[in-house]
Write a protein that holds these residues in place. Structure first.
Motif, PDB file in Angstrom:
ATOM      1  N   TYR A   1       0.832  -1.204  -0.150  1.00  0.00           N
ATOM      2  CA  TYR A   1       0.160  -0.183   0.081  1.00  0.00           C
ATOM      3  C   TYR A   1       1.075   1.189   0.029  1.00  0.00           C
ATOM      4  N   ARG A   2       0.362   2.296  -0.517  1.00  0.00           N
ATOM      5  CA  ARG A   2       1.030   3.478  -0.535  1.00  0.00           C
ATOM      6  C   ARG A   2       0.670   4.335   0.582  1.00  0.00           C
ATOM      7  N   ILE A   3       1.699   4.763   1.464  1.00  0.00           N
ATOM      8  CA  ILE A   3       1.382   5.582   2.601  1.00  0.00           C
ATOM      9  C   ILE A   3       1.983   6.859   2.794  1.00  0.00           C
ATOM     10  N   ILE A   4       0.889   7.484   2.949  1.00  0.00           N
ATOM     11  CA  ILE A   4       1.099   9.287   3.137  1.00  0.00           C
ATOM     12  C   ILE A   4       1.142   9.655   4.722  1.00  0.00           C
ATOM     13  N   PRO A   5       2.235   9.957   5.292  1.00  0.00           N
ATOM     14  CA  PRO A   5       2.067  10.487   6.609  1.00  0.00           C
ATOM     15  C   PRO A   5       1.603  11.754   6.888  1.00  0.00           C
ATOM     16  N   VAL A   6       0.599  11.849   7.727  1.00  0.00           N
ATOM     17  CA  VAL A   6      -0.003  13.296   7.790  1.00  0.00           C
ATOM     18  C   VAL A   6       0.253  13.706   9.576  1.00  0.00           C
ATOM     19  N   ASN A   7       1.087  14.296   9.642  1.00  0.00           N
ATOM     20  CA  ASN A   7       1.411  14.609  11.024  1.00  0.00           C
ATOM     21  C   ASN A   7       2.452  16.129  11.063  1.00  0.00           C
ATOM     22  N   PRO A   8       1.868  17.130  11.621  1.00  0.00           N
ATOM     23  CA  PRO A   8       2.591  18.443  11.329  1.00  0.00           C
ATOM     24  C   PRO A   8       3.774  18.459  12.046  1.00  0.00           C
ATOM     25  N   ASN A   9       3.930  17.224  13.118  1.00  0.00           N
ATOM     26  CA  ASN A   9       5.353  17.268  14.053  1.00  0.00           C
ATOM     27  C   ASN A   9       6.546  16.360  13.099  1.00  0.00           C
ATOM     28  N   GLU A  10       6.147  15.871  11.749  1.00  0.00           N
ATOM     29  CA  GLU A  10       7.209  15.067  11.287  1.00  0.00           C
ATOM     30  C   GLU A  10       7.443  15.858  10.074  1.00  0.00           C
ATOM     31  N   ILE A  11       8.560  15.516   9.375  1.00  0.00           N
ATOM     32  CA  ILE A  11       9.133  15.898   8.178  1.00  0.00           C
ATOM     33  C   ILE A  11       8.977  14.546   6.985  1.00  0.00           C
ATOM     34  N   GLU A  12       9.277  13.505   7.694  1.00  0.00           N
ATOM     35  CA  GLU A  12       9.588  12.362   6.894  1.00  0.00           C
ATOM     36  C   GLU A  12       9.388  10.896   7.806  1.00  0.00           C
ATOM     37  N   VAL A  13       8.340  10.102   7.242  1.00  0.00           N
ATOM     38  CA  VAL A  13       8.119   8.688   7.887  1.00  0.00           C
ATOM     39  C   VAL A  13       8.287   7.656   6.842  1.00  0.00           C
TER      40      VAL A  13
ATOM     41  N   GLY B   1      -3.124  19.527   2.483  1.00  0.00           N
ATOM     42  CA  GLY B   1      -1.655  19.874   1.807  1.00  0.00           C
ATOM     43  C   GLY B   1      -1.217  18.462   1.062  1.00  0.00           C
ATOM     44  N   VAL B   2      -1.919  17.170   1.040  1.00  0.00           N
ATOM     45  CA  VAL B   2      -1.666  16.133   0.276  1.00  0.00           C
ATOM     46  C   VAL B   2      -2.020  16.466  -1.318  1.00  0.00           C
ATOM     47  N   ARG B   3      -1.215  16.450  -2.368  1.00  0.00           N
ATOM     48  CA  ARG B   3      -1.472  16.749  -3.522  1.00  0.00           C
ATOM     49  C   ARG B   3      -1.867  15.508  -4.311  1.00  0.00           C
ATOM     50  N   GLU B   4      -2.045  14.325  -3.921  1.00  0.00           N
ATOM     51  CA  GLU B   4      -2.651  13.062  -4.595  1.00  0.00           C
ATOM     52  C   GLU B   4      -3.891  12.540  -3.986  1.00  0.00           C
ATOM     53  N   LYS B   5      -4.471  11.883  -4.761  1.00  0.00           N
ATOM     54  CA  LYS B   5      -5.802  11.367  -4.487  1.00  0.00           C
ATOM     55  C   LYS B   5      -5.782  10.184  -3.225  1.00  0.00           C
TER      56      LYS B   5
ATOM     57  N   VAL C   1     -13.771  16.305   3.057  1.00  0.00           N
ATOM     58  CA  VAL C   1     -13.481  17.464   1.980  1.00  0.00           C
ATOM     59  C   VAL C   1     -12.717  17.007   1.009  1.00  0.00           C
ATOM     60  N   VAL C   2     -11.500  16.195   1.515  1.00  0.00           N
ATOM     61  CA  VAL C   2     -10.678  15.982   0.208  1.00  0.00           C
ATOM     62  C   VAL C   2     -11.139  14.744  -0.758  1.00  0.00           C
ATOM     63  N   GLY C   3     -12.231  14.222  -0.269  1.00  0.00           N
ATOM     64  CA  GLY C   3     -12.816  13.224  -1.161  1.00  0.00           C
ATOM     65  C   GLY C   3     -12.197  11.745  -1.083  1.00  0.00           C
ATOM     66  N   ALA C   4     -11.926  11.392  -0.035  1.00  0.00           N
ATOM     67  CA  ALA C   4     -11.343  10.183   0.365  1.00  0.00           C
ATOM     68  C   ALA C   4     -12.762   9.012   0.210  1.00  0.00           C
TER      69      ALA C   4
END
Length: 137
Positions: A45-57, A68-72, A94-97
């Motif tokens: 699965y493609r993982i997109i981290p969403v956490n304002p306290n992280e830069i990369e996970v 802020g995520v630019r992909e579906k 709102v983002v259409g998940a």
């Protein structure tokens, strides 16, 4: 129409939702969010981290919010306290998940109902990893 936690919703999420935004994903390997997301990623699965306290996970750029995520995004998997889950669910709408998954211990009936009413598949108070493993047996 699927209801909260029904088998059809779980099966459809596991089959159809390949891009997963994990809200509250931590870079700390000891955190449940990290272990579950690592498993998801290794399962393809493609993982997109969403956490304002992280830069990369897990080698992926982290975002401060779903907006802020630019992909579906197919699935929003929520690792937040129950009293904070509603905001993530509202953002998912709102983002259409296609779906929201509130992890074990994350319970917000009103938010789950809002997601259902918006046409999303909804799982609440269940572990994505455990459901995936159970399905593999």
């Amino acid at each position: 129409m699927p209801e909260i936690n029904d088998n059809e919703a779980i099966e459809r999420i596991l089959d159809e939702c390949r891009t997963i935004a994990v809200v509250g994903l931590s870079s700390k390997p000891t955190r449940p969010s990290h272990g579950v997301a690592d498993y998801m990623q290794r399962a393809g699965y493609r993982i997109i981290p969403v956490n304002p306290n992280e830069i990369e996970v897990l080698g992926e750029t982290a975002y401060g919010s779903l907006a802020g995520v630019r992909e579906k995004i197919d699935l929003v998997d929520v690792f937040r306290r129950s009293d904070e889950a509603g905001a993530a669910v509202d953002e998912a709408i709102v983002v259409g998940a296609k779906a929201v998954w509130l992890q074990e211990g994350v319970i917000d009936h009103a938010a789950a109902q809002r997601a259902l009413d918006a046409g999303l598949l909804v799982v609440m108070d269940r572990c994505w990893l455990k459901e995936h493993v159970r399905r593999q047996k």
